[in-house]
Scaffold this motif. Sequence first.
Motif, short mmCIF file in Angstrom:
data_model
loop_
_atom_site.label_atom_id
_atom_site.label_comp_id
_atom_site.label_asym_id
_atom_site.label_seq_id
_atom_site.Cartn_x
_atom_site.Cartn_y
_atom_site.Cartn_z
N ASN A 1 -44.73 -58.04 14.77
CA ASN A 1 -44.95 -58.80 13.54
C ASN A 1 -43.62 -59.32 13.04
O ASN A 1 -42.65 -58.56 12.90
CB ASN A 1 -45.62 -57.92 12.48
N TYR A 2 -43.57 -60.62 12.78
CA TYR A 2 -42.35 -61.28 12.35
C TYR A 2 -42.30 -61.25 10.83
O TYR A 2 -43.06 -61.95 10.17
CB TYR A 2 -42.30 -62.70 12.90
N GLU A 3 -41.43 -60.42 10.30
CA GLU A 3 -41.30 -60.26 8.86
C GLU A 3 -40.01 -60.91 8.38
O GLU A 3 -39.18 -61.34 9.18
CB GLU A 3 -41.30 -58.77 8.50
N LYS A 4 -39.84 -60.93 7.08
CA LYS A 4 -38.66 -61.54 6.49
C LYS A 4 -37.36 -60.89 6.99
O LYS A 4 -36.38 -61.56 7.29
CB LYS A 4 -38.75 -61.42 4.96
N ASP A 5 -37.38 -59.57 7.14
CA ASP A 5 -36.16 -58.84 7.48
C ASP A 5 -35.97 -58.60 8.98
O ASP A 5 -34.90 -58.16 9.40
CB ASP A 5 -36.15 -57.48 6.78
N GLY A 6 -37.00 -58.82 9.79
CA GLY A 6 -36.86 -58.57 11.22
C GLY A 6 -38.21 -58.42 11.89
O GLY A 6 -39.24 -58.79 11.33
N ILE A 7 -38.21 -57.86 13.09
CA ILE A 7 -39.45 -57.69 13.85
C ILE A 7 -39.94 -56.25 13.70
O ILE A 7 -39.23 -55.30 14.01
CB ILE A 7 -39.23 -58.02 15.34
N ARG A 8 -41.18 -56.13 13.22
CA ARG A 8 -41.82 -54.81 13.09
C ARG A 8 -42.71 -54.63 14.31
O ARG A 8 -43.50 -55.51 14.64
CB ARG A 8 -42.63 -54.70 11.82
N VAL A 9 -42.57 -53.51 14.99
CA VAL A 9 -43.32 -53.25 16.21
C VAL A 9 -44.24 -52.05 16.03
O VAL A 9 -43.96 -51.16 15.23
CB VAL A 9 -42.38 -53.01 17.42
N CYS A 10 -45.34 -52.06 16.79
CA CYS A 10 -46.28 -50.94 16.81
C CYS A 10 -46.70 -50.71 18.25
O CYS A 10 -46.84 -51.65 19.02
CB CYS A 10 -47.52 -51.24 15.98
N LYS A 11 -46.94 -49.46 18.58
CA LYS A 11 -47.43 -49.15 19.92
C LYS A 11 -48.93 -49.42 20.02
O LYS A 11 -49.42 -49.78 21.07
CB LYS A 11 -47.13 -47.70 20.27
N ALA A 12 -49.65 -49.24 18.92
CA ALA A 12 -51.09 -49.49 18.89
C ALA A 12 -51.45 -50.11 17.55
O ALA A 12 -50.87 -49.77 16.52
CB ALA A 12 -51.86 -48.19 19.10
N HIS A 13 -52.39 -51.01 17.57
CA HIS A 13 -52.78 -51.75 16.36
C HIS A 13 -53.39 -50.82 15.31
O HIS A 13 -54.26 -50.01 15.61
CB HIS A 13 -53.77 -52.85 16.72
N GLY A 14 -52.91 -50.94 14.09
CA GLY A 14 -53.51 -50.23 12.97
C GLY A 14 -53.20 -48.75 12.86
O GLY A 14 -53.80 -48.06 12.06
N ILE A 15 -52.26 -48.25 13.65
CA ILE A 15 -51.91 -46.84 13.58
C ILE A 15 -50.49 -46.73 13.04
O ILE A 15 -49.53 -47.05 13.72
CB ILE A 15 -52.04 -46.15 14.95
N GLY A 16 -50.38 -46.30 11.82
CA GLY A 16 -49.07 -46.14 11.20
C GLY A 16 -48.46 -47.46 10.76
O GLY A 16 -48.98 -48.53 11.03
#
Length: 154
Positions: free
Chosen positions: A114-129
């Motif tokens: 996910n491309y956010e204002k401050d950087g790239i937020r990553v997740c290993k699985a959708h919707g968990i944490g």
Amino acid sequence: MFLRSDEAGCHHNNSLVAAVRDIGDNVGVKVCGYHYSEPKNGKDVCDRILCPMKLARKTYCNEDNDILSASDMTKALTERRVKGTAACVNTISEANKSLEIRDIPNINAYHNFNYEKDGIRVCKAHGIGPGKLIKKYEDIYATHQSSTAMCTRS
């Protein structure tokens, strides 16, 4: 815009994850996320769109046509339309390649970017944490991508 892709190795790499945001900015499209199909998750929306496209190509070939180039593929998918899709051939000037990035550590472990204002937020699985903000943009890009001089041809 949110992009979705399968888990193919050619799609899951540092350059693509970084380039998507820069190219979106260059053409005036805000890219909010890039999501890969989760492994072992079965069929998903990508497969539901690709299956009718494969059938359209097969039908085109069964009618004594050949698909030997990107232009042939575009012709096949234009003549055998699949609802909700479009086909075109684009060329990019390799001389305009200016993107240089620093590696995103363990990129293959993540499936949602996910491309956010401050950087790239990553997740290993959708919707968990909440995910993890892995890098600020200034830490990812050594050189941003300038205009690619992309042009559509038939």
